[in-house]
Design a protein around this motif. Structure first.
Motif, mmCIF file in Angstrom:
data_model
loop_
_atom_site.group_PDB
_atom_site.id
_atom_site.type_symbol
_atom_site.label_atom_id
_atom_site.label_comp_id
_atom_site.label_asym_id
_atom_site.label_seq_id
_atom_site.Cartn_x
_atom_site.Cartn_y
_atom_site.Cartn_z
ATOM 1 N N GLU A 338 0.833 -1.217 0.000
ATOM 2 C CA GLU A 338 0.000 0.000 0.000
ATOM 3 C C GLU A 338 0.859 1.256 0.000
ATOM 4 O OE1 GLU A 338 -3.154 0.132 2.850
ATOM 5 O OE2 GLU A 338 -3.677 -1.985 2.590
ATOM 6 N N VAL A 339 2.015 1.197 0.700
ATOM 7 C CA VAL A 339 2.920 2.348 0.690
ATOM 8 C C VAL A 339 3.469 2.574 -0.708
ATOM 9 C CG1 VAL A 339 5.099 3.279 1.581
ATOM 10 C CG2 VAL A 339 3.537 2.080 3.120
ATOM 11 N N MET A 340 3.871 1.496 -1.381
ATOM 12 C CA MET A 340 4.417 1.629 -2.733
ATOM 13 C C MET A 340 3.360 2.141 -3.708
ATOM 14 S SD MET A 340 6.978 -1.658 -3.061
ATOM 15 C CE MET A 340 7.634 -1.052 -4.610
ATOM 16 N N THR A 341 2.132 1.692 -3.546
ATOM 17 C CA THR A 341 1.049 2.186 -4.411
ATOM 18 C C THR A 341 0.807 3.675 -4.161
ATOM 19 O OG1 THR A 341 -0.032 0.010 -4.426
ATOM 20 C CG2 THR A 341 -1.393 1.918 -5.008
ATOM 21 N N GLY A 342 0.785 4.063 -2.871
ATOM 22 C CA GLY A 342 0.591 5.466 -2.539
ATOM 23 C C GLY A 342 1.702 6.339 -3.094
ATOM 24 N N LEU A 343 2.954 5.863 -2.997
ATOM 25 C CA LEU A 343 4.096 6.615 -3.535
ATOM 26 C C LEU A 343 3.995 6.766 -5.045
ATOM 27 C CD1 LEU A 343 6.956 5.065 -1.376
ATOM 28 C CD2 LEU A 343 6.219 7.457 -1.337
ATOM 29 N N MET A 344 3.538 5.707 -5.718
ATOM 30 C CA MET A 344 3.400 5.769 -7.170
ATOM 31 C C MET A 344 2.428 6.875 -7.571
ATOM 32 S SD MET A 344 2.065 2.821 -9.808
ATOM 33 C CE MET A 344 0.372 2.930 -9.168
ATOM 34 N N PHE A 345 1.275 6.948 -6.877
ATOM 35 C CA PHE A 345 0.294 7.977 -7.212
ATOM 36 C C PHE A 345 0.776 9.371 -6.813
ATOM 37 C CE2 PHE A 345 -3.162 5.926 -9.215
ATOM 38 C CZ PHE A 345 -3.275 4.641 -8.695
ATOM 39 N N LEU A 346 1.526 9.460 -5.713
ATOM 40 C CA LEU A 346 2.082 10.757 -5.322
ATOM 41 C C LEU A 346 3.094 11.238 -6.356
ATOM 42 C CD1 LEU A 346 2.565 10.228 -1.459
ATOM 43 C CD2 LEU A 346 1.000 11.847 -2.558
ATOM 44 N N GLU A 347 3.855 10.318 -6.946
ATOM 45 C CA GLU A 347 4.791 10.692 -8.023
ATOM 46 C C GLU A 347 4.029 11.167 -9.255
ATOM 47 O OE1 GLU A 347 8.700 8.668 -8.755
ATOM 48 O OE2 GLU A 347 7.677 7.050 -7.682
ATOM 49 N N ILE A 348 2.971 10.438 -9.612
ATOM 50 C CA ILE A 348 2.174 10.804 -10.782
ATOM 51 C C ILE A 348 1.572 12.199 -10.606
ATOM 52 C CG2 ILE A 348 0.048 10.273 -12.051
ATOM 53 C CD1 ILE A 348 0.656 7.286 -11.515
ATOM 54 N N LYS A 349 1.168 12.503 -9.370
ATOM 55 C CA LYS A 349 0.554 13.804 -9.083
ATOM 56 C C LYS A 349 1.579 14.906 -8.843
ATOM 57 C CE LYS A 349 -3.550 11.559 -7.134
ATOM 58 N NZ LYS A 349 -4.351 11.251 -5.926
ATOM 59 N N GLY A 350 2.859 14.570 -8.942
ATOM 60 C CA GLY A 350 3.908 15.583 -8.822
ATOM 61 C C GLY A 350 4.222 16.011 -7.412
ATOM 62 N N CYS A 351 3.801 15.224 -6.416
ATOM 63 C CA CYS A 351 4.031 15.602 -5.023
ATOM 64 C C CYS A 351 5.401 15.157 -4.522
ATOM 65 C CB CYS A 351 2.957 15.004 -4.120
ATOM 66 S SG CYS A 351 1.287 15.587 -4.485
ATOM 67 N N VAL A 352 5.861 14.008 -5.001
ATOM 68 C CA VAL A 352 7.142 13.473 -4.558
ATOM 69 C C VAL A 352 7.947 12.988 -5.759
ATOM 70 C CG1 VAL A 352 6.150 12.715 -2.355
ATOM 71 C CG2 VAL A 352 6.374 11.078 -4.228
ATOM 72 N N LYS A 353 9.237 12.819 -5.533
ATOM 73 C CA LYS A 353 10.112 12.214 -6.539
ATOM 74 C C LYS A 353 10.942 11.126 -5.883
ATOM 75 C CE LYS A 353 10.576 15.641 -10.172
ATOM 76 N NZ LYS A 353 11.522 16.340 -11.078
ATOM 77 N N GLN A 354 11.318 10.147 -6.724
ATOM 78 C CA GLN A 354 12.113 9.033 -6.223
ATOM 79 C C GLN A 354 13.568 9.192 -6.652
ATOM 80 O OE1 GLN A 354 10.752 5.175 -7.448
ATOM 81 N NE2 GLN A 354 12.409 4.074 -6.444
ATOM 82 N N MET A 355 14.471 8.877 -5.726
ATOM 83 C CA MET A 355 15.899 8.855 -6.004
ATOM 84 C C MET A 355 16.363 7.398 -6.017
ATOM 85 S SD MET A 355 17.228 11.868 -3.436
ATOM 86 C CE MET A 355 18.959 11.538 -3.827
ATOM 87 N N PRO A 356 17.556 7.134 -6.562
ATOM 88 C CA PRO A 356 18.097 5.772 -6.512
ATOM 89 C C PRO A 356 18.146 5.265 -5.069
ATOM 90 C CG PRO A 356 19.412 7.130 -7.970
ATOM 91 C CD PRO A 356 18.441 8.051 -7.308
ATOM 92 N N GLY A 357 17.921 3.959 -4.905
ATOM 93 C CA GLY A 357 17.933 3.381 -3.568
ATOM 94 C C GLY A 357 16.594 3.472 -2.873
ATOM 95 N N LYS A 358 15.533 3.740 -3.638
ATOM 96 C CA LYS A 358 14.178 3.863 -3.097
ATOM 97 C C LYS A 358 14.109 4.904 -1.989
ATOM 98 C CE LYS A 358 12.483 -0.599 -4.581
ATOM 99 N NZ LYS A 358 11.673 -1.777 -4.311
ATOM 100 N N LEU A 359 14.659 6.076 -2.307
ATOM 101 C CA LEU A 359 14.576 7.228 -1.420
ATOM 102 C C LEU A 359 13.613 8.223 -2.027
ATOM 103 C CD1 LEU A 359 18.370 7.726 -0.648
ATOM 104 C CD2 LEU A 359 16.667 6.718 0.862
ATOM 105 N N TYR A 360 12.797 8.876 -1.211
ATOM 106 C CA TYR A 360 11.771 9.780 -1.707
ATOM 107 C C TYR A 360 11.884 11.144 -1.027
ATOM 108 C CZ TYR A 360 9.766 5.448 -3.505
ATOM 109 O OH TYR A 360 9.585 4.254 -4.152
ATOM 110 N N TYR A 361 11.600 12.203 -1.803
ATOM 111 C CA TYR A 361 11.548 13.542 -1.230
ATOM 112 C C TYR A 361 10.389 14.303 -1.859
ATOM 113 C CZ TYR A 361 13.857 15.000 -5.609
ATOM 114 O OH TYR A 361 14.168 15.208 -6.928
#
Length: 364
Positions: A338-361
């Motif tokens: 569920e966390v990974m799904t939520g992160l995917m949608f947050l990326e699509i909506k432009g709220c977060v970005k992913q860095m190498p190593g599964k780090l998010y900001y």
């Protein structure tokens, strides 16, 4: 008498001369032993004639230990000795750390990510606007802004951070009870009232002598993760800060300027020498490894977007400093899927970005 009093008394005598202080403290078994040592015991000091030693000990004789002790009890400010647990760790690791700091504000402000904004006292309108804008946006990104409260760029940087209700720290070349320049009295109290801090290695009452300012520059850079030079002539205090920052292993950045303007020569030369060019606040954040600050017109993520309950929960755990997937799973209490799904949608909506190593900001 408390050992701290003797430590602070030596610092009082040798304020701004930290290398000499450490030479004495490292030679004797304790500051107290040094305080009562005879003149002949100080002949080991390098580069001093006997008359210089006599002058040093005359200052020792004239120092009122009871007055020094009163500073440790004064509730108007804090005294952070080098071996105090509140003394900032990053400052301990520079070549010649101040043996003590006087501070108005919470000592915890001296930890974490801070960026120094420095530049000319005679800055142009362009320089002042840029300094204020960068400081405001850094404060909005919850980055502490450090400067020296001098006229020009320093003043603009502090004001920019305050305008965003952010934290800003002023490192002074005089005592923390001395306002310099005088016209910055309102600014000084604004810094403190807004939750910031005023810091100095010079004892209360110390005047703003010219030689104090190059000395204090190593504290500005020492407390910072990066130093950004906005405008500076070829020979200026801001460039001294930049070169000290390099020696301390800090990131040095510079705002490029008009090649016909003398105040652009300093930052432009720094860029030619390898400093990170800054054309927006995002450049500073990316240079610190924190990613983009935000899209200026995109709002603040969840404020202008429809987020699910899980997305809101996950987004609230993500800051501008990257956080790992494992930490997000742990803090959210949600299943990894569920966390990974939520992160995917947050990326699509432009709220977060992913860095190498599964780090998010967060980007907004």
């Amino acid at each position: 008498m408390d050992e701290r009093v003797f430590w602070l008394a030596w610092h009082y005598i040798l304020a701004g001369q930290s290398q000499r202080f450490w030479e004495i403290i490292n030679y004797f078994a304790s500051p107290e032993e040094a305080w009562f040592a005879a003149e002949k015991d100080f002949l080991f000091l390098k580069g001093l004639h006997r008359r210089d030693v006599s002058n040093l000990l005359l200052r020792r004789q004239r120092t009122d230990l009871s007055e020094v002790a009163s500073w440790l009890m004064d509730n108007r400010f804090s005294v952070l000795l080098f071996n105090d647990c509140r003394y900032p760790e990053q400052l301990k690791n520079i070549f010649d750390p101040p043996p003590a700091l006087y501070m108005r504000g919470d000592a915890r402000l001296l930890t974490g990510v801070s960026v120094a904004l420095v530049g000319s006292r005679k800055a142009t309108g362009y320089g002042l606007n840029v300094a204020e804008k960068l400081a405001r946006e850094l404060a909005e990104a919850e980055i502490k802004v450090i400067s020296g409260m001098a006229r020009g760029v320093d003043t603009a940087a502090h004001r920019g951070a305050i305008s965003a209700s952010g934290v800003t720290i002023a490192v002074l070349g005089c005592g923390i009870d001395v306002v310099y320049p005088r016209e910055n009295e309102k600014l000084m109290y604004g810094i403190i009232d807004n939750g910031g801090a005023v810091v100095s290695e010079f004892p209360p009452g110390s005047p703003p002598e010219a030689w104090h300012f190059p000395v204090r520059n190593r504290v500005i850079s020492g407390l910072s993760k990066a130093v950004v030079v906005v405008e500076a002539a070829e020979r200026s205090g801001a460039l001294i800060t930049a070169h000290v920052a390099l020696d301390q292993g800090r990131e040095v950045m510079a705002v490029p300027g008009n090649i016909t303007n003398k105040l652009s020569q300093g930052p432009n030369n720094l860029i030619k020498q390898g400093a990170v060019p800054v054309t927006s606040t995002s450049d500073i954040l990316e240079g610190l490894g924190l990613g983009l600050i935000f899209a200026p017109d995109a709002g603040r993520g969840e404020q202008n977007l429809s987020l699910s309950v899980n997305e809101k929960k996950i987004f609230s755990l993500i800051e501008y400093e990257p956080v790992s997937l494992e930490i997000l799973v742990q803090k959210s209490g949600l299943p990894p899927g569920e966390v990974m799904t939520g992160l995917m949608f947050l990326e699509i909506k432009g709220c977060v970005k992913q860095m190498p190593g599964k780090l998010y900001y967060r980007t907004g």
